[in-house]
Scaffold this active site. Structure first.
Site, PDB file in Angstrom:
ATOM      1  N   GLU A  49      -4.505   2.063   3.411  1.00 17.34           N
ATOM      2  CA  GLU A  49      -5.253   0.496   2.929  1.00 17.34           C
ATOM      3  C   GLU A  49      -6.566   0.951   2.649  1.00 17.34           C
ATOM      4  OE1 GLU A  49      -4.236  -2.422   2.721  1.00 17.34           O
ATOM      5  OE2 GLU A  49      -2.208  -2.052   3.599  1.00 17.34           O
ATOM      6  N   ASP A  79       6.165  -0.524  14.439  1.00 12.45           N
ATOM      7  CA  ASP A  79       5.723   0.271  13.374  1.00 12.45           C
ATOM      8  C   ASP A  79       4.324   0.423  13.316  1.00 12.45           C
ATOM      9  OD1 ASP A  79       5.605   2.065  11.403  1.00 12.45           O
ATOM     10  OD2 ASP A  79       6.515   0.731   9.979  1.00 12.45           O
ATOM     11  N   PRO A 122       7.316  -8.435  17.282  1.00 16.39           N
ATOM     12  CA  PRO A 122       7.009  -7.258  15.984  1.00 16.39           C
ATOM     13  C   PRO A 122       8.203  -7.213  15.131  1.00 16.39           C
ATOM     14  CG  PRO A 122       6.352  -6.565  18.129  1.00 16.39           C
ATOM     15  CD  PRO A 122       6.939  -7.833  18.337  1.00 16.39           C
ATOM     16  N   THR A 174      -3.557  10.085  11.271  1.00 12.96           N
ATOM     17  CA  THR A 174      -3.300   8.295  11.857  1.00 12.96           C
ATOM     18  C   THR A 174      -1.945   8.374  12.506  1.00 12.96           C
ATOM     19  OG1 THR A 174      -2.380   8.027   9.475  1.00 12.96           O
ATOM     20  CG2 THR A 174      -4.725   7.397   9.831  1.00 12.96           C
ATOM     21  N   SER A 229       0.769  -1.308  -0.055  1.00 10.13           N
ATOM     22  CA  SER A 229       0.073   0.071  -0.049  1.00 10.13           C
ATOM     23  C   SER A 229       0.875   1.262  -0.175  1.00 10.13           C
ATOM     24  CB  SER A 229      -0.932  -0.014   1.166  1.00 10.13           C
ATOM     25  OG  SER A 229      -0.138   0.099   2.450  1.00 10.13           O
ATOM     26  N   HIS A 230       2.196   1.135   0.652  1.00  9.08           N
ATOM     27  CA  HIS A 230       3.255   2.365   0.774  1.00  9.08           C
ATOM     28  C   HIS A 230       3.897   2.021  -0.647  1.00  9.08           C
ATOM     29  CE1 HIS A 230       1.074   2.901   4.368  1.00  9.08           C
ATOM     30  NE2 HIS A 230       1.445   4.155   4.587  1.00  9.08           N
ATOM     31  N   LEU A 290       7.247   4.518   8.018  1.00  5.98           N
ATOM     32  CA  LEU A 290       7.969   5.024   8.975  1.00  5.98           C
ATOM     33  C   LEU A 290       8.907   3.892   9.536  1.00  5.98           C
ATOM     34  CD1 LEU A 290       8.821   7.408  10.886  1.00  5.98           C
ATOM     35  CD2 LEU A 290       6.836   6.545  12.671  1.00  5.98           C
ATOM     36  N   ARG A 341       8.036  -8.893   8.537  1.00  2.95           N
ATOM     37  CA  ARG A 341       8.667  -8.095   7.483  1.00  2.95           C
ATOM     38  C   ARG A 341      10.030  -8.594   7.261  1.00  2.95           C
ATOM     39  NH1 ARG A 341       7.567  -1.547   8.661  1.00  2.95           N
ATOM     40  NH2 ARG A 341       5.254  -2.065   9.172  1.00  2.95           N
ATOM     41  N   LYS A 375      -7.277   5.106  23.529  1.00  6.60           N
ATOM     42  CA  LYS A 375      -5.993   4.944  23.668  1.00  6.60           C
ATOM     43  C   LYS A 375      -5.380   5.389  22.316  1.00  6.60           C
ATOM     44  CE  LYS A 375      -5.972   1.785  27.556  1.00  6.60           C
ATOM     45  NZ  LYS A 375      -5.599   0.574  28.035  1.00  6.60           N
TER      46      LYS A 375
END
Length: 336
Positions: free
Chosen positions: A189, A179, A305, A160, A47-48, A124, A309, A231
């Site tokens: 998205e 991230d 996490p 966001t 998406s990026h 990011l 990726r 939150k």
């Protein structure tokens, strides 16, 4: 079913670079953005990735981004680097800032990079991972045009607003990468689903009246659902403080959209904090991280996490990446 074509990472970088230059971006500014696009595709964040190249090109041509901008770096304090992106792309501004940030953090134990008059910085985590590869704990914040409403409200006031933390590992790759945006899902998205005419899952976005919706167009006209309710709003506010108020960038509520041609440059901001763990942990950082990571991985089905990726990145280097043929056609059309 979406038709795809396999491209190598070098091919993705080259295609992105040529399309950006054809749209009026200088080669110096196009290269870091092209490198980041290939890395983003390798990480599986399509998406990026290439899908954003036509948007970047459109924004150069309409003046939302100055493709010929030259970032201006300053050192207002020994541990502070400031970069004015001059309404250009974020990536060359971040590159310039990192050249000063990394040695400053290693020399002093900690340093910060504040970027203003910037633009969408893409994924990011791509940037914080670079700090981790330099042996530093990297924290990143970037604000975005308002798309999240406050708790109890329905009018967006913050974006966001992603934040990221990347922790160095022993093999040169990050041990852990957080991230995430302050919304349930990245706005890109929802935009992707709108382009493809697909419904979005319930819980991703709210319509203009604050009601949950599966219509991506209604969600884009309304607001993004904050992750974890109030939150998530708090995370967005924290990021707004770090990336906009502390950098002198434009608040999300006043920034022009990252999509479409309406408005001038968004002039949003980024903040990066780099910490040398050797300066703060009395050499216990590695054992502490091993303890955290092993405790997670010891549980069946659990993952740290960033693991996803990392795996995709390794496969992409060997096998290439499947990219949308429709996206490729849009990019090729930009170059005539």
């Amino acid at each position: 079913m979406t038709e795809t074509q396999i491209l190598t990472l070098d091919e993705i970088e080259d295609l992105s670079f040529r399309a950006l230059v054809a749209a009026g971006t200088s080669e110096a500014n196009a290269r870091p953005l092209a490198v980041a696009t290939a890395a983003t595709e390798a990480d599986g964040v399509a998406s990026h990735g290439l899908a954003y190249i036509p948007i970047y090109a459109e924004h150069v041509q309409c003046g939302k981004v100055d493709g010929q901008a030259s970032p201006a770096l300053a050192r207002p304090r020994p541990g502070v680097i400031s970069v004015d992106a001059a309404t250009g792309f974020a990536h060359p501004a971040i590159d310039a800032g990192f050249e000063a940030l990394i040695p400053a953090a290693k020399g002093q134990g900690i340093a910060v990079l504040a970027i203003r008059n910037s633009y969408n910085c893409g994924v990011l985590g791509y940037h914080t991972v670079r700090l981790a590869r330099a042996g530093l704990v990297g924290l990143g914040f970037t604000n975005a045009p308002a798309s999240i409403a406050p708790s109890g409200g329905s009018k967006p006031v913050v974006g966001t607003n992603p934040f990221s933390v990347a922790v160095p590992g022993e093999d040169g790759e990050p041990e852990l990468l957080i991230d995430q945006s302050a919304s349930t899902i990245a706005k890109s998205e929802v935009m992707k689903h709108a382009r493809e005419g697909k419904e979005i899952p319930l819980g991703w976005a709210l319509d203009a009246d604050g009601n949950p919706t599966t219509d991506p167009d209604a969600g884009l006209k309304g607001s993004m659902a904050p992750s974890g309710g109030y939150k998530g709003v708090s995370v967005a506010l924290l990021t707004e403080i770090m990336a906009a108020a502390l950098t002198g960038a434009t608040l999300g509520i006043n920034a022009s959209p990252f999509s479409g041609t309406a408005g001038g440059p968004p002039k949003t901001g980024q903040m990066f904090i780099a910490i040398d763990p050797a300066a703060t942990s009395n050499d216990t950082f590695r054992s502490g991280m091993v303890g955290i990571v092993e405790a997670v991985r010891a549980q069946p089905g659990a993952h740290v996490p960033g693991d996803g990726r990392r795996g995709k990145r390794i496969r992409a280097r060997d096998q290439g990446v499947a990219v949308s043929v429709a996206t490729l056609d849009r990019i090729k059309a930009l170059m005539g």
